[in-house]
Scaffold this motif. Sequence first.
Motif, PDB file in Angstrom:
ATOM      1  N   ALA A 284       0.813  -1.212   0.000  1.00 24.33           N
ATOM      2  CA  ALA A 284       0.000   0.000   0.000  1.00 24.33           C
ATOM      3  C   ALA A 284       0.849   1.265   0.000  1.00 24.33           C
ATOM      4  CB  ALA A 284      -0.935   0.002   1.206  1.00 24.33           C
TER       5      ALA A 284
ATOM      6  N   SER B 238      -0.122   3.938  -3.785  1.00 24.81           N
ATOM      7  CA  SER B 238      -0.344   5.131  -2.972  1.00 24.81           C
ATOM      8  C   SER B 238      -0.930   6.264  -3.803  1.00 24.81           C
ATOM      9  CB  SER B 238       0.960   5.575  -2.301  1.00 24.81           C
ATOM     10  OG  SER B 238       1.936   5.944  -3.261  1.00 24.81           O
TER      11      SER B 238
ATOM     12  N   THR C 158      -4.648   5.384  -4.021  1.00 23.87           N
ATOM     13  CA  THR C 158      -5.348   5.569  -2.749  1.00 23.87           C
ATOM     14  C   THR C 158      -5.573   7.041  -2.447  1.00 23.87           C
ATOM     15  OG1 THR C 158      -4.432   3.511  -1.867  1.00 23.87           O
ATOM     16  CG2 THR C 158      -5.228   5.123  -0.260  1.00 23.87           C
TER      17      THR C 158
ATOM     18  N   GLU D 250      -8.352  -5.309  -1.451  1.00 26.17           N
ATOM     19  CA  GLU D 250      -8.715  -5.698  -0.092  1.00 26.17           C
ATOM     20  C   GLU D 250      -8.029  -4.818   0.946  1.00 26.17           C
ATOM     21  OE1 GLU D 250     -10.086 -10.305  -0.303  1.00 26.17           O
ATOM     22  OE2 GLU D 250      -7.940  -9.973  -0.019  1.00 26.17           O
ATOM     23  N   ARG D 251      -6.894  -4.231   0.592  1.00 24.51           N
ATOM     24  CA  ARG D 251      -6.171  -3.349   1.501  1.00 24.51           C
ATOM     25  C   ARG D 251      -6.624  -1.891   1.384  1.00 24.51           C
ATOM     26  NH1 ARG D 251      -0.836  -5.380   3.067  1.00 24.51           N
ATOM     27  NH2 ARG D 251      -0.420  -7.399   2.094  1.00 24.51           N
ATOM     28  N   ASP D 252      -7.101  -1.525   0.188  1.00 27.17           N
ATOM     29  CA  ASP D 252      -7.288  -0.108  -0.130  1.00 27.17           C
ATOM     30  C   ASP D 252      -8.483   0.500   0.604  1.00 27.17           C
ATOM     31  OD1 ASP D 252      -6.200   1.965  -2.202  1.00 27.17           O
ATOM     32  OD2 ASP D 252      -8.373   2.153  -2.262  1.00 27.17           O
ATOM     33  N   THR D 253      -8.328   1.744   1.006  1.00 23.69           N
ATOM     34  CA  THR D 253      -9.407   2.451   1.712  1.00 23.69           C
ATOM     35  C   THR D 253     -10.269   3.280   0.777  1.00 23.69           C
ATOM     36  OG1 THR D 253      -7.888   4.291   2.175  1.00 23.69           O
ATOM     37  CG2 THR D 253      -8.079   2.573   3.851  1.00 23.69           C
ATOM     38  N   ARG D 254      -9.810   3.486  -0.456  1.00 21.01           N
ATOM     39  CA  ARG D 254     -10.557   4.323  -1.395  1.00 21.01           C
ATOM     40  C   ARG D 254     -11.723   3.572  -2.030  1.00 21.01           C
ATOM     41  NH1 ARG D 254      -8.144   6.840  -7.051  1.00 21.01           N
ATOM     42  NH2 ARG D 254     -10.013   8.007  -7.677  1.00 21.01           N
ATOM     43  N   GLY D 255     -11.546   2.280  -2.225  1.00 24.37           N
ATOM     44  CA  GLY D 255     -12.513   1.526  -3.000  1.00 24.37           C
ATOM     45  C   GLY D 255     -12.081   1.449  -4.443  1.00 24.37           C
TER      46      GLY D 255
END
Length: 289
Positions: A55, A61, A64, A83-88
Motif C-alpha cells: 500500500a 499510494s 489511494t 482488499e487493503r485499499d481504503t478508497r474503494g
Amino acid sequence: MTTDRDGEIVVSPNHVVFDLPEIVAVQEGLFEAVGLRVRFADAADRSADAERNPAARHKESQFTAARADVYNVCEWGGIDRLERDTRGGRIGHLRAAVVAQALVSLDDDLNEPHDLADVTVSINEYTGSHYTALHLLEGTVPRERITLAHTGPPGTRLDLLLAGESRATMLMEPFLSVALTHGAHVLGTYAYRGSQVVAPHLTAAQQEAYRTAVDKAVDLVNADRARWAPTIAAEAGDRLDPADLRPDYYRYTHIAPFTERRFTETYAWMRSWRLTDGRSGYETLRALR
C-alpha cells in the motif's frame, strides 16, 4: 478528495513492459480518438517500491490518494490491493500485457526448480515475482521447503544476482535480458497476465472506451514490435542494448474480462497460501461492464 479532474483519467505507472499499450495509446492519440483524456502520473520517485507494505508503493499510494484513477498490477496483486485499499475500486479487466517472470541464476549448481528446495529465491513481496515464484516452485518443491526473501524491485534483485549476493531470483523484462547478457541461465518461466484496478467513479462507458483504445494500441505494437523494443529496454538504462531485449518473454493481446471462474480459482489459491483472509467475492471486486 478529488476523484474527477474534469473527465481526465490518470494512470499510475507500473514497469514499462506492463504499461506499453497505454504508453502507445497516449503517444499515438488513441485515447483522444475515443473521447478520453488520459495521462500518466509522475513516476519520478519510485523508492517506496522497495517497501514490504504494498500500500506504500508508488502506484498504489497514488491511487489511494486519488492522484490516479487506474493502474495495472499482477492478477493476485489486484485482489490484494483492493482488499487493503481504503478508497474503494474494482478490477476492470485483465491487462493486455502477457509477461514472463523467469527464475534465473548464475549458480552452476542450480539448473531446474527441483534444485531450489531450501534455496532462497529473491522476490518483491505481493508482486508478480512473489506469486509466480510460488506457482513455479510448488509443482516440484514441497511447500514447506520453498524459501522466498523480499529484496525489492527488479533492478535491486538484478544487482544482487550479479553481485553474487543472491543465488536465484525472479526477473521480467528488461531486467531479465540484462541478466542473460551477463551469463545468467533460466531455471523456469511463468507467463501471466495482470489486472487493471479502476477507481469507483469511472463509468462503464469510460472503461469500454479505455479498453477500445488499448486494444488498438496492442495492434500497433504487434504490427512492429521492434519499433517499441527501445521503449522497454530504456528502463534498464545503459545496461541493455535494445537489440538484446528478448522478444519471447513478453507479448501483448487484447484485453480480456476477469471471469468469475478465474476469480474463484485465483482466490482459492491465494487462500491456500494465506495471501488473503478470504473476505471478498467476485461481485465485490469486479467492475461493471
